[in-house]
Write a protein that holds these residues in place. Structure first.
Motif, PDB file in Angstrom:
ATOM      1  N   ILE A  82       7.662   6.715   8.039  1.00 58.06           N
ATOM      2  CA  ILE A  82       6.509   6.545   7.498  1.00 58.06           C
ATOM      3  C   ILE A  82       6.507   4.829   7.327  1.00 58.06           C
ATOM      4  O   ILE A  82       5.227   4.266   7.135  1.00 58.06           O
ATOM      5  CB  ILE A  82       6.590   6.872   6.163  1.00 58.06           C
ATOM      6  CG1 ILE A  82       7.630   6.581   5.151  1.00 58.06           C
ATOM      7  CG2 ILE A  82       6.495   8.615   5.903  1.00 58.06           C
ATOM      8  CD1 ILE A  82       7.845   7.057   3.830  1.00 58.06           C
ATOM      9  N   HIS A 135       6.877   2.947   9.931  1.00 56.33           N
ATOM     10  CA  HIS A 135       6.215   2.640  11.243  1.00 56.33           C
ATOM     11  C   HIS A 135       4.923   3.142  11.040  1.00 56.33           C
ATOM     12  O   HIS A 135       4.030   2.248  11.228  1.00 56.33           O
ATOM     13  CB  HIS A 135       7.067   3.589  12.286  1.00 56.33           C
ATOM     14  CG  HIS A 135       6.025   3.615  13.511  1.00 56.33           C
ATOM     15  ND1 HIS A 135       5.796   2.320  14.119  1.00 56.33           N
ATOM     16  CD2 HIS A 135       5.425   4.438  14.101  1.00 56.33           C
ATOM     17  CE1 HIS A 135       5.028   2.639  15.411  1.00 56.33           C
ATOM     18  NE2 HIS A 135       5.009   3.925  15.239  1.00 56.33           N
ATOM     19  N   ALA A 136       4.694   4.397  10.081  1.00 58.43           N
ATOM     20  CA  ALA A 136       3.240   4.849  10.104  1.00 58.43           C
ATOM     21  C   ALA A 136       2.575   3.810   9.304  1.00 58.43           C
ATOM     22  O   ALA A 136       1.230   3.769   9.541  1.00 58.43           O
ATOM     23  CB  ALA A 136       3.214   6.032   9.298  1.00 58.43           C
ATOM     24  N   ALA A 137       3.017   3.118   8.268  1.00 54.23           N
ATOM     25  CA  ALA A 137       2.432   2.211   7.538  1.00 54.23           C
ATOM     26  C   ALA A 137       1.604   1.026   8.345  1.00 54.23           C
ATOM     27  O   ALA A 137       0.427   0.388   8.091  1.00 54.23           O
ATOM     28  CB  ALA A 137       3.022   1.639   6.444  1.00 54.23           C
ATOM     29  N   THR A 155      -1.680   2.898   9.998  1.00 56.76           N
ATOM     30  CA  THR A 155      -2.542   3.386   8.878  1.00 56.76           C
ATOM     31  C   THR A 155      -3.284   2.431   7.920  1.00 56.76           C
ATOM     32  O   THR A 155      -4.298   2.626   7.514  1.00 56.76           O
ATOM     33  CB  THR A 155      -2.032   4.538   8.161  1.00 56.76           C
ATOM     34  OG1 THR A 155      -0.838   4.218   7.486  1.00 56.76           O
ATOM     35  CG2 THR A 155      -1.669   5.771   9.139  1.00 56.76           C
ATOM     36  N   SER A 156      -2.467   1.317   7.792  1.00 58.09           N
ATOM     37  CA  SER A 156      -3.002   0.028   6.867  1.00 58.09           C
ATOM     38  C   SER A 156      -4.084  -0.616   7.483  1.00 58.09           C
ATOM     39  O   SER A 156      -4.259  -0.746   8.598  1.00 58.09           O
ATOM     40  CB  SER A 156      -1.996  -0.744   6.386  1.00 58.09           C
ATOM     41  OG  SER A 156      -0.837  -0.123   5.925  1.00 58.09           O
ATOM     42  N   LYS A 208      -0.052  -3.459   5.197  1.00 61.90           N
ATOM     43  CA  LYS A 208       1.157  -3.073   6.048  1.00 61.90           C
ATOM     44  C   LYS A 208       2.325  -3.551   5.426  1.00 61.90           C
ATOM     45  O   LYS A 208       3.299  -2.792   5.179  1.00 61.90           O
ATOM     46  CB  LYS A 208       0.852  -3.543   7.436  1.00 61.90           C
ATOM     47  CG  LYS A 208       1.969  -3.476   8.368  1.00 61.90           C
ATOM     48  CD  LYS A 208       1.924  -4.213   9.375  1.00 61.90           C
ATOM     49  CE  LYS A 208       3.305  -4.536  10.023  1.00 61.90           C
ATOM     50  NZ  LYS A 208       3.264  -5.194  11.173  1.00 61.90           N
ATOM     51  N   GLN A 258       5.017  -0.992   3.293  1.00 62.46           N
ATOM     52  CA  GLN A 258       6.430  -1.040   4.153  1.00 62.46           C
ATOM     53  C   GLN A 258       7.590  -1.534   3.024  1.00 62.46           C
ATOM     54  O   GLN A 258       8.443  -0.592   2.829  1.00 62.46           O
ATOM     55  CB  GLN A 258       6.549  -1.672   5.445  1.00 62.46           C
ATOM     56  CG  GLN A 258       5.610  -1.318   6.571  1.00 62.46           C
ATOM     57  CD  GLN A 258       5.886  -2.159   7.711  1.00 62.46           C
ATOM     58  OE1 GLN A 258       6.033  -3.395   7.552  1.00 62.46           O
ATOM     59  NE2 GLN A 258       5.667  -1.714   8.920  1.00 62.46           N
ATOM     60  N   GLN A 306      -1.963   5.995   0.164  1.00 63.68           N
ATOM     61  CA  GLN A 306      -1.292   5.448   1.449  1.00 63.68           C
ATOM     62  C   GLN A 306      -0.117   6.364   1.862  1.00 63.68           C
ATOM     63  O   GLN A 306       0.082   6.567   3.006  1.00 63.68           O
ATOM     64  CB  GLN A 306      -0.770   4.087   1.220  1.00 63.68           C
ATOM     65  CG  GLN A 306      -0.239   3.248   2.387  1.00 63.68           C
ATOM     66  CD  GLN A 306      -1.278   3.183   3.446  1.00 63.68           C
ATOM     67  OE1 GLN A 306      -2.316   2.753   3.232  1.00 63.68           O
ATOM     68  NE2 GLN A 306      -0.673   3.307   4.519  1.00 63.68           N
ATOM     69  N   CYS A 347       0.249   8.203   5.688  1.00 67.28           N
ATOM     70  CA  CYS A 347       1.560   8.084   6.331  1.00 67.28           C
ATOM     71  C   CYS A 347       2.368   9.303   6.722  1.00 67.28           C
ATOM     72  O   CYS A 347       2.754   9.801   7.916  1.00 67.28           O
ATOM     73  CB  CYS A 347       2.287   7.145   5.683  1.00 67.28           C
ATOM     74  SG  CYS A 347       2.132   5.217   5.587  1.00 67.28           S
ATOM     75  N   PHE A 388       0.034  11.161   9.414  1.00 71.13           N
ATOM     76  CA  PHE A 388       0.129  10.380  10.537  1.00 71.13           C
ATOM     77  C   PHE A 388       1.568  11.090  11.287  1.00 71.13           C
ATOM     78  O   PHE A 388       1.666  11.171  12.409  1.00 71.13           O
ATOM     79  CB  PHE A 388       0.545   8.876  10.413  1.00 71.13           C
ATOM     80  CG  PHE A 388       0.459   8.266  11.888  1.00 71.13           C
ATOM     81  CD1 PHE A 388      -0.381   7.757  12.440  1.00 71.13           C
ATOM     82  CD2 PHE A 388       1.810   7.923  12.204  1.00 71.13           C
ATOM     83  CE1 PHE A 388      -0.228   7.112  13.623  1.00 71.13           C
ATOM     84  CE2 PHE A 388       1.922   7.194  13.384  1.00 71.13           C
ATOM     85  CZ  PHE A 388       0.893   6.742  14.136  1.00 71.13           C
ATOM     86  N   CYS A 389       2.635  11.232  10.521  1.00 70.10           N
ATOM     87  CA  CYS A 389       3.733  11.690  10.844  1.00 70.10           C
ATOM     88  C   CYS A 389       3.805  13.408  10.973  1.00 70.10           C
ATOM     89  O   CYS A 389       4.950  13.939  11.166  1.00 70.10           O
ATOM     90  CB  CYS A 389       4.957  11.540   9.761  1.00 70.10           C
ATOM     91  SG  CYS A 389       5.111   9.559   9.894  1.00 70.10           S
TER      92      CYS A 389
END
Length: 436
Positions: free
Chosen positions: A253, A255-257, A260-261, A267, A271, A377, A381, A384-385
């Motif tokens: 997550i 990495h996903a930030a 997706t930010s 971002k 994180q 958020q 994330c 996304f995962c």
């Protein structure tokens, strides 16, 4: 012939109508009404003490002129106190919560003697006594401060529900005559509404709290009520369905930030928040602004130690759940178990944030990050995962941190200390054999 339908007395109907009309105000007025009733009872005790002291003494004769002047002064004082009592009682009666059963109180433990106040730095016992209204205001302030803000919100909700139930079943929720049968019916009502047994227990705690404050017997402490709660727990057992944020998921997550930010600032912000929440065992109400919590960490609560390769973050928790004696608690973390360094991530965020005083985690305009913004958020994330966001919540970071510490062989005492738990309650957060 069918029996004639009974009609409630006019006073009951009027009281019920008033309750329903003022229903929007009940939530914020319930505990306030109890506090006002207590201060009114104290005032009544003061008044009775003054009346006893104002009675003429046969063993100490005085002149007629002096006696008249003294009695006139006492009469004026008593009249003023009478007005104070009446004002306080009118204030209570104006609340939606019925107070007809609250007016007769045992006053033996609320007498205020006219002795010198030790808290006053100057003056002697012949000086005028402290202003009663000022002392009553302090009593109300102390009572309001005895409960955490989050507890006040929950208790108000519980007392509101009990208040409404009492009007529907024609009894005074704060009266001396609240019986075990009333509480049993209320428990059945809550169970029928599909409330969890833990929530029902919390509601009963609020009712017991109010009654004990008002010198009533606690109507929730009977054996029958305890057995009803046990039955609710057996029939509808509940389990914490939240899954822990593991180290592997935390890496994902973070990495996903970055994917997706909407901005570079967001971002870096999220994180840092994700890594901080895990490594500091932080509660979600400590890193976001929430209406149910006032424990938001401030920029001044964080200190940085060391250089870029061996940085350490010192976090001072001064306001947190169950910290009734205001004990400061420090937790220190560095890189952490993730691929991205938790310490360097926070340092990078603080460089963008600037040194403006206020909440630790803020938007670019220095407004605190809210709970809903963080949840949104985190949800993005997780999606996304390809993880189920219904099973991972803000508290999953704290659950994951406790589980990881247990996997690393940390003792129970160490985990309790890191997470600021005061009991073995942390064990319900420790999960093992989690498949992700």
């Amino acid at each position: 012939m069918a029996p004639k339908k009974q009609t409630a007395p006019a006073s009951t109907r009027k009281r019920k109508a008033t309750s329903m009309a003022d229903n929007d105000n009940v939530t914020v007025a319930t505990l306030a009404a109890v506090t006002k009733q207590i201060t009114a009872d104290v005032t009544s005790a003061v008044l009775q003490e003054m009346r006893r002291n104002a009675a003429p003494s046969s063993s100490a004769p005085v002149s007629a002129a002096a006696g008249s002047a003294s009695q006139l002064e006492d009469a004026n004082t008593i009249a003023t106190q009478d007005q104070t009592v009446e004002t306080a009682r009118l204030s209570v009666s104006s609340q939606p919560v019925p107070t007809s059963g609250l007016e007769d109180r045992n006053e033996t433990d609320t007498k205020i003697q006219g002795s010198c106040s030790k808290s006053r730095p100057t003056g002697d016992c012949n000086s005028s006594p402290p202003d009663t209204r000022e002392l009553l205001s302090i009593i109300g302030h102390l009572l309001n401060s005895s409960l955490a803000p989050a507890t006040q919100i929950v208790y108000n909700k519980a007392l509101t529900a009990f208040h409404t139930f009492a009007f529907l079943h024609h009894f005074d929720p704060f009266g001396h005559n609240v019986a075990t049968s009333h509480i049993a019916l209320f428990v059945a009502h809550l169970f029928h509404q599909k409330l969890a047994h833990s929530t029902i227990s919390t509601y009963l705690s609020a009712i017991g709290y109010a009654h004990k404050l008002l010198h009533n017997a606690d109507p929730t402490s009977s054996f029958l009520v305890k057995k009803l709660i046990s039955g609710a727990r057996r029939l509808h057992p509940t389990a914490d369905m939240r899954l822990p944020i593991t180290v592997h998921i935390l890496d994902d997550i973070v990495h996903a930030a970055s994917m997706t930010s909407t901005t570079v600032y967001f971002k870096i912000l999220f994180q840092a928040m994700f890594l901080f929440a895990f490594n500091a065992f932080a509660r979600i109400g400590e890193i976001t602004l929430s209406t149910s919590s006032s424990n938001n960490l401030l920029l001044s609560d964080v200190k940085i130690e060391g250089g870029s390769h061996n940085s350490k973050i010192h976090v001072i928790f001064q306001r947190f759940k169950h910290n009734t004696n205001n004990t400061r608690h420090e937790i220190v973390f560095g890189h952490g178990p993730t691929r991205v360094s938790a310490a360097l991530s926070l340092i990078q965020y603080l460089a963008l944030r600037g040194n403006q005083p206020g909440s630790l985690f803020v938007r670019s305009d220095n407004s605190p990050i809210t709970r809903s913004q963080f949840d949104k958020q985190l949800h993005a994330c997780l999606a996304f995962c390809k993880l189920d966001s219904s099973r991972y919540k803000g508290h999953s970071f704290r659950i994951g941190a406790a589980s990881y510490a247990a996997e690393q062989g940390c003792s129970d005492a160490k985990i309790c200390s890191m997470g600021r738990w005061k009991s073995a309650a942390f064990r319900k957060y420790v999960r093992s054999n989690i498949v992700t």
